[in-house]
Design a protein around this motif. Structure first.
Motif, PDB file in Angstrom:
ATOM      1  N   VAL A   1       0.868  -1.183   0.000  1.00  0.00           N
ATOM      2  CA  VAL A   1       0.000   0.000   0.000  1.00  0.00           C
ATOM      3  C   VAL A   1       0.905   1.233   0.000  1.00  0.00           C
ATOM      4  CG1 VAL A   1      -1.626   1.312   1.428  1.00  0.00           C
ATOM      5  CG2 VAL A   1      -1.874  -1.163   1.242  1.00  0.00           C
ATOM      6  N   SER A   2       0.552   2.238  -0.799  1.00  0.00           N
ATOM      7  CA  SER A   2       1.331   3.486  -0.799  1.00  0.00           C
ATOM      8  C   SER A   2       0.519   4.624  -0.201  1.00  0.00           C
ATOM      9  CB  SER A   2       1.702   3.908  -2.228  1.00  0.00           C
ATOM     10  OG  SER A   2       2.348   2.873  -2.877  1.00  0.00           O
ATOM     11  N   ILE A   3       1.244   5.476   0.489  1.00  0.00           N
ATOM     12  CA  ILE A   3       0.681   6.701   1.074  1.00  0.00           C
ATOM     13  C   ILE A   3       1.511   7.855   0.531  1.00  0.00           C
ATOM     14  CG2 ILE A   3       0.272   7.938   3.273  1.00  0.00           C
ATOM     15  CD1 ILE A   3      -1.090   5.193   3.109  1.00  0.00           C
ATOM     16  N   LEU A   4       0.836   8.918   0.110  1.00  0.00           N
ATOM     17  CA  LEU A   4       1.556  10.113  -0.334  1.00  0.00           C
ATOM     18  C   LEU A   4       1.240  11.200   0.691  1.00  0.00           C
ATOM     19  CD1 LEU A   4       3.157  11.246  -2.857  1.00  0.00           C
ATOM     20  CD2 LEU A   4       0.957  12.193  -3.562  1.00  0.00           C
ATOM     21  N   TYR A   5       2.253  11.719   1.366  1.00  0.00           N
ATOM     22  CA  TYR A   5       1.929  12.668   2.428  1.00  0.00           C
ATOM     23  C   TYR A   5       2.835  13.879   2.418  1.00  0.00           C
ATOM     24  CZ  TYR A   5       5.895  10.698   5.029  1.00  0.00           C
ATOM     25  OH  TYR A   5       7.153  10.286   5.407  1.00  0.00           O
ATOM     26  N   GLN A   6       2.278  14.946   2.985  1.00  0.00           N
ATOM     27  CA  GLN A   6       3.006  16.215   3.079  1.00  0.00           C
ATOM     28  C   GLN A   6       3.359  16.450   4.543  1.00  0.00           C
ATOM     29  OE1 GLN A   6       0.751  19.493   1.504  1.00  0.00           O
ATOM     30  NE2 GLN A   6       2.628  20.653   1.167  1.00  0.00           N
ATOM     31  N   VAL A   7       4.572  16.904   4.780  1.00  0.00           N
ATOM     32  CA  VAL A   7       4.984  17.204   6.155  1.00  0.00           C
ATOM     33  C   VAL A   7       4.399  18.562   6.541  1.00  0.00           C
ATOM     34  CG1 VAL A   7       6.956  17.648   7.678  1.00  0.00           C
ATOM     35  CG2 VAL A   7       7.082  15.829   5.955  1.00  0.00           C
ATOM     36  N   VAL A   8       3.491  18.540   7.550  1.00  0.00           N
ATOM     37  CA  VAL A   8       2.856  19.792   7.986  1.00  0.00           C
ATOM     38  C   VAL A   8       3.035  20.053   9.479  1.00  0.00           C
ATOM     39  CG1 VAL A   8       1.094  19.834   6.155  1.00  0.00           C
ATOM     40  CG2 VAL A   8       0.594  18.650   8.292  1.00  0.00           C
ATOM     41  N   GLY A   9       3.405  19.031  10.246  1.00  0.00           N
ATOM     42  CA  GLY A   9       3.519  19.196  11.694  1.00  0.00           C
ATOM     43  C   GLY A   9       4.342  18.067  12.297  1.00  0.00           C
ATOM     44  N   GLY A  10       4.216  17.907  13.615  1.00  0.00           N
ATOM     45  CA  GLY A  10       5.054  16.953  14.338  1.00  0.00           C
ATOM     46  C   GLY A  10       4.896  15.510  13.867  1.00  0.00           C
ATOM     47  N   GLY A  11       3.663  15.071  13.675  1.00  0.00           N
ATOM     48  CA  GLY A  11       3.414  13.675  13.308  1.00  0.00           C
ATOM     49  C   GLY A  11       3.998  13.334  11.944  1.00  0.00           C
ATOM     50  N   THR A  12       3.741  14.182  10.969  1.00  0.00           N
ATOM     51  CA  THR A  12       4.237  13.899   9.613  1.00  0.00           C
ATOM     52  C   THR A  12       5.757  14.085   9.542  1.00  0.00           C
ATOM     53  OG1 THR A  12       3.393  16.105   9.060  1.00  0.00           O
ATOM     54  CG2 THR A  12       2.120  14.223   8.266  1.00  0.00           C
ATOM     55  N   LYS A  13       6.300  14.963  10.381  1.00  0.00           N
ATOM     56  CA  LYS A  13       7.756  15.118  10.425  1.00  0.00           C
ATOM     57  C   LYS A  13       8.390  13.801  10.922  1.00  0.00           C
ATOM     58  CE  LYS A  13      11.650  17.403  10.510  1.00  0.00           C
ATOM     59  NZ  LYS A  13      12.254  17.622   9.218  1.00  0.00           N
ATOM     60  N   LEU A  14       7.798  13.275  12.001  1.00  0.00           N
ATOM     61  CA  LEU A  14       8.298  12.013  12.557  1.00  0.00           C
ATOM     62  C   LEU A  14       8.162  10.887  11.518  1.00  0.00           C
ATOM     63  CD1 LEU A  14       9.348  10.865  15.235  1.00  0.00           C
ATOM     64  CD2 LEU A  14       6.980  10.408  15.904  1.00  0.00           C
ATOM     65  N   LEU A  15       7.051  10.909  10.801  1.00  0.00           N
ATOM     66  CA  LEU A  15       6.832   9.878   9.784  1.00  0.00           C
ATOM     67  C   LEU A  15       7.917   9.951   8.696  1.00  0.00           C
ATOM     68  CD1 LEU A  15       4.943   7.618   8.852  1.00  0.00           C
ATOM     69  CD2 LEU A  15       3.560   9.328   7.657  1.00  0.00           C
ATOM     70  N   SER A  16       8.294  11.182   8.350  1.00  0.00           N
ATOM     71  CA  SER A  16       9.283  11.361   7.274  1.00  0.00           C
ATOM     72  C   SER A  16      10.667  10.838   7.685  1.00  0.00           C
ATOM     73  CB  SER A  16       9.377  12.836   6.870  1.00  0.00           C
ATOM     74  OG  SER A  16      10.021  13.579   7.889  1.00  0.00           O
ATOM     75  N   GLN A  17      10.862  10.668   9.008  1.00  0.00           N
ATOM     76  CA  GLN A  17      12.170  10.184   9.489  1.00  0.00           C
ATOM     77  C   GLN A  17      12.232   8.659   9.618  1.00  0.00           C
ATOM     78  OE1 GLN A  17      12.130  12.568  12.995  1.00  0.00           O
ATOM     79  NE2 GLN A  17      12.904  14.391  11.956  1.00  0.00           N
ATOM     80  N   LYS A  18      11.103   8.001   9.359  1.00  0.00           N
ATOM     81  CA  LYS A  18      11.066   6.531   9.461  1.00  0.00           C
ATOM     82  C   LYS A  18      11.855   5.920   8.313  1.00  0.00           C
ATOM     83  CE  LYS A  18       8.168   6.377  12.924  1.00  0.00           C
ATOM     84  NZ  LYS A  18       8.508   5.816  14.206  1.00  0.00           N
ATOM     85  N   ARG A  19      12.489   4.818   8.615  1.00  0.00           N
ATOM     86  CA  ARG A  19      13.368   4.178   7.634  1.00  0.00           C
ATOM     87  C   ARG A  19      12.835   2.823   7.222  1.00  0.00           C
ATOM     88  NH1 ARG A  19      14.354   8.304   6.671  1.00  0.00           N
ATOM     89  NH2 ARG A  19      15.989   9.679   7.388  1.00  0.00           N
ATOM     90  N   ARG A  20      13.296   2.382   6.073  1.00  0.00           N
ATOM     91  CA  ARG A  20      12.996   1.046   5.546  1.00  0.00           C
ATOM     92  C   ARG A  20      13.239  -0.022   6.622  1.00  0.00           C
ATOM     93  NH1 ARG A  20      14.019  -1.398   0.154  1.00  0.00           N
ATOM     94  NH2 ARG A  20      14.757  -3.475   0.582  1.00  0.00           N
ATOM     95  N   GLY A  21      12.299  -0.944   6.748  1.00  0.00           N
ATOM     96  CA  GLY A  21      12.453  -2.038   7.714  1.00  0.00           C
ATOM     97  C   GLY A  21      11.728  -1.781   9.030  1.00  0.00           C
ATOM     98  N   GLU A  22      11.486  -0.463   9.376  1.00  0.00           N
ATOM     99  CA  GLU A  22      10.717  -0.174  10.592  1.00  0.00           C
ATOM    100  C   GLU A  22       9.252  -0.548  10.352  1.00  0.00           C
ATOM    101  OE1 GLU A  22      11.506   3.545  12.834  1.00  0.00           O
ATOM    102  OE2 GLU A  22      12.930   3.996  11.239  1.00  0.00           O
ATOM    103  N   ARG A  23       8.499  -0.664  11.458  1.00  0.00           N
ATOM    104  CA  ARG A  23       7.087  -1.041  11.317  1.00  0.00           C
ATOM    105  C   ARG A  23       6.179   0.050  11.852  1.00  0.00           C
ATOM    106  NH1 ARG A  23       5.924  -6.281   9.629  1.00  0.00           N
ATOM    107  NH2 ARG A  23       7.816  -7.530   9.465  1.00  0.00           N
ATOM    108  N   LEU A  24       4.987   0.146  11.243  1.00  0.00           N
ATOM    109  CA  LEU A  24       3.992   1.127  11.681  1.00  0.00           C
ATOM    110  C   LEU A  24       2.679   0.410  11.953  1.00  0.00           C
ATOM    111  CD1 LEU A  24       4.477   3.976   9.024  1.00  0.00           C
ATOM    112  CD2 LEU A  24       4.950   4.154  11.478  1.00  0.00           C
TER     113      LEU A  24
END
Ligand SMILES: Cc1cc2nc3c(=O)[nH]c(=O)nc-3n(C[C@H](O)[C@H](O)[C@H](O)COP(=O)(O)OP(=O)(O)OC[C@H]3O[C@@H](n4cnc5c(N)ncnc54)[C@H](O)[C@@H]3O)c2cc1C
Ligand code: FES
Length: 264
Positions: free
Chosen positions: A68-91
């Motif tokens: 599944v793909s998600i396309l997201y824009q960094v607008v605040g704390g949550g999306t900033k944290l999401l942008s720092q997630k790396r391959r292999g981590e789980r959500l």
């Protein structure tokens, strides 16, 4: 509708435009059942911060690869944290949630209107329309609005299999200079026959799209992106005013007939 809770493995999380990221997740159950317009609710970090999950439209699915793909824009704390997630981590992911777009039974002229990151669910919709459509008399027109050229996704991210793509930018750096609704007005001036409009984007744009569709009596579905808390209908944190009273965007939407929604 079966809602799954899955620990999605991050397959990639790449910046595809300034502050806009494409996240690919291994989510077998969501990939199998998701419909365009539905969303996933992601727990981005360990509690307590951020406390709440964050909702994101399903941008694409590859059921055969359980992706599944998600396309997201960094607008605040949550999306900033999401942008720092790396391959292999789980959500931790709940989904698919909500009611998606109703796919018209008949072929016609389908006009998709995207404002900014509102393009995310419309790509999945366009792919679904085209896949269902071995229907002959179909035309898909994709109208994309963004602040400037750099926010228009690379051509590889846009689908171009016979889809007419038109672009509008606020600063005129690509395509028409002005709002994407100018392009919609031109389209409906050309012809309204068998037209169906689908839109996602900022509220002001959706209001205008709803007005244009209403004046021309064109069926129109809009995807709302209200702020949410629980995402499953329990907290009433996402209600929107409609002609049939207050409705919860997370379970009664996020897609609504445009004429139903009362914009403030
Ligand atoms: C059904 C649904 C689908 C969505 N799909 C996508 C998607 O595909 N891609 C994407 O990038 N975003 C999408 N969003 C919006 C996304 O959920 C928010 O941008 C995200 O939750 C912000 O989290 P944050 O912690 O980064 O920002 P916060 O720190 O919570 O907020 C930062 C700023 O963004 C504003 N903001 C936060 N959420 C929203 C919102 N929903 N609408 C308008 N302004 C908001 C806040 O008012 C604040 O000014 C969707 C929202 C919904 C309800
Ligand atoms: S977010 Fe809780 S009811 Fe919609």
């Amino acid at each position: 509708m079966r809602i799954a809770q899955e620990q999605g493995k991050i397959l990639s999380n790449l910046e595809v435009a300034p502050n806009i990221f494409l996240l690919n997740l291994g989510l077998p159950q969501v990939a199998e059942t998701a419909q365009p317009g539905q969303f996933v609710h992601l727990r981005i970090g360990p509690l307590p911060d951020p406390l709440l999950r964050r909702p994101f439209s399903i941008h694409r699915t590859k059921p055969e690869e359980a992706e599944v793909s998600i396309l997201y824009q960094v607008v605040g704390g949550g999306t900033k944290l999401l942008s720092q997630k790396r391959r292999g981590e789980r959500l931790d992911c709940l989904g698919p949630l909500g009611r998606g777009f109703a796919i018209p039974k008949r072929a016609g002229r389908f006009i998709l209107v995207a404002g900014g990151i509102g393009i995310a669910p419309l790509i999945f919709l366009a792919e679904t329309l085209l896949r269902k459509e071995k229907r002959k008399k179909m035309e898909v027109v994709f109208l994309i609005g963004a602040a400037s050229a750099e926010y228009i996704l690379p051509e590889s991210e846009l689908l171009c299999w016979g889809v007419a793509v038109q672009v509008a930018t606020d600063d005129g750096s690509k395509g028409h200079r002005g709002p994407v609704t100018d392009l919609l007005t031109r389209q409906v001036d050309r012809s309204v026959e068998s037209c169906h409009i689908f839109a996602c984007g900022p509220e002001g744009m959706l209001k205008e799209v709803a007005q244009i569709a209403g004046q021309q009596k064109i069926p129109c579905q809009i995807c709302l992106e209200q702020r949410m808390a629980c995402g499953v209908g329990a907290c009433l944190g996402c209600v929107v005013k409609t002609r049939s009273g207050y409705r919860r965007v997370c379970v009664d939407g996020p897609v609504f007939p445009a004429g139903e929604v009362i914009f403030e």
